[in-house]
Design a protein around this motif. Structure first.
Motif, PDB file in Angstrom:
ATOM      1  N   LYS A 108      25.083  46.524  35.839  1.00  8.34           N
ATOM      2  CA  LYS A 108      25.873  46.178  37.003  1.00  8.34           C
ATOM      3  C   LYS A 108      26.070  44.756  36.950  1.00  8.34           C
ATOM      4  CE  LYS A 108      27.885  48.009  40.529  1.00  8.34           C
ATOM      5  NZ  LYS A 108      29.124  48.967  40.323  1.00  8.34           N
ATOM      6  N   VAL A 109      24.887  43.941  36.892  1.00  5.94           N
ATOM      7  CA  VAL A 109      25.319  42.487  36.794  1.00  5.94           C
ATOM      8  C   VAL A 109      26.257  42.200  35.676  1.00  5.94           C
ATOM      9  CG1 VAL A 109      23.990  40.359  36.373  1.00  5.94           C
ATOM     10  CG2 VAL A 109      22.940  42.008  37.718  1.00  5.94           C
ATOM     11  N   LYS A 110      26.099  42.721  34.447  1.00  2.57           N
ATOM     12  CA  LYS A 110      27.081  42.381  33.548  1.00  2.57           C
ATOM     13  C   LYS A 110      28.465  42.518  34.037  1.00  2.57           C
ATOM     14  CE  LYS A 110      28.006  42.844  28.717  1.00  2.57           C
ATOM     15  NZ  LYS A 110      27.520  43.645  27.408  1.00  2.57           N
ATOM     16  N   GLU A 111      28.648  43.673  34.339  1.00  2.78           N
ATOM     17  CA  GLU A 111      29.892  44.155  34.910  1.00  2.78           C
ATOM     18  C   GLU A 111      30.856  43.340  35.885  1.00  2.78           C
ATOM     19  OE1 GLU A 111      29.387  48.347  35.991  1.00  2.78           O
ATOM     20  OE2 GLU A 111      29.119  48.652  34.095  1.00  2.78           O
ATOM     21  N   ARG A 112      29.937  43.169  36.801  1.00  2.00           N
ATOM     22  CA  ARG A 112      30.159  42.137  37.791  1.00  2.00           C
ATOM     23  C   ARG A 112      30.620  40.492  37.467  1.00  2.00           C
ATOM     24  NH1 ARG A 112      26.045  43.762  42.713  1.00  2.00           N
ATOM     25  NH2 ARG A 112      27.345  45.614  43.279  1.00  2.00           N
ATOM     26  N   ASN A 113      29.655  40.155  36.605  1.00  2.00           N
ATOM     27  CA  ASN A 113      30.061  38.890  35.845  1.00  2.00           C
ATOM     28  C   ASN A 113      31.240  38.761  35.092  1.00  2.00           C
ATOM     29  OD1 ASN A 113      27.762  37.776  36.914  1.00  2.00           O
ATOM     30  ND2 ASN A 113      26.433  37.743  35.216  1.00  2.00           N
ATOM     31  N   GLU A 114      31.476  39.734  34.394  1.00  2.06           N
ATOM     32  CA  GLU A 114      32.953  39.789  33.629  1.00  2.06           C
ATOM     33  C   GLU A 114      34.072  40.057  34.294  1.00  2.06           C
ATOM     34  OE1 GLU A 114      32.074  43.279  30.857  1.00  2.06           O
ATOM     35  OE2 GLU A 114      30.829  41.952  29.542  1.00  2.06           O
ATOM     36  N   ALA A 115      33.936  40.862  35.531  1.00  3.06           N
ATOM     37  CA  ALA A 115      34.966  40.897  36.632  1.00  3.06           C
ATOM     38  C   ALA A 115      35.313  39.527  37.069  1.00  3.06           C
ATOM     39  CB  ALA A 115      34.747  42.053  37.631  1.00  3.06           C
TER      40      ALA A 115
END
Length: 66
Positions: free
Chosen positions: A40-47
């Motif tokens: 989830k952290v990775k997804e948010r950072n990419e977004a």
């Protein structure tokens, strides 16, 4: 019951014997949700990195502040 993801031990934790706040993400409502914390952290950072409304070179950036 709440669950946390421990960054120190790379494991889901719950109950009274969880690591310090500085070492965990959460709380989450389920163990499954906590186990996906790093995803989830990775997804948010990419977004956020790809957000067209964000501009690192905009007003207020840089050493002079503007």
């Amino acid at each position: 019951m709440k669950y946390w993801y421990c960054l120190k031990h790379h494991a889901v934790e719950s109950g009274p014997d969880v690591c310090d706040y500085k070492d965990r993400l959460g709380p989450y409502d389920s163990e499954a949700e906590a186990s996906r914390a790093l995803e989830k952290v990775k997804e948010r950072n990419e977004a956020w990195d790809n957000d067209p409304n964000w501009n690192d070179a905009g007003p207020g950036s840089g050493p002079s502040g503007g």
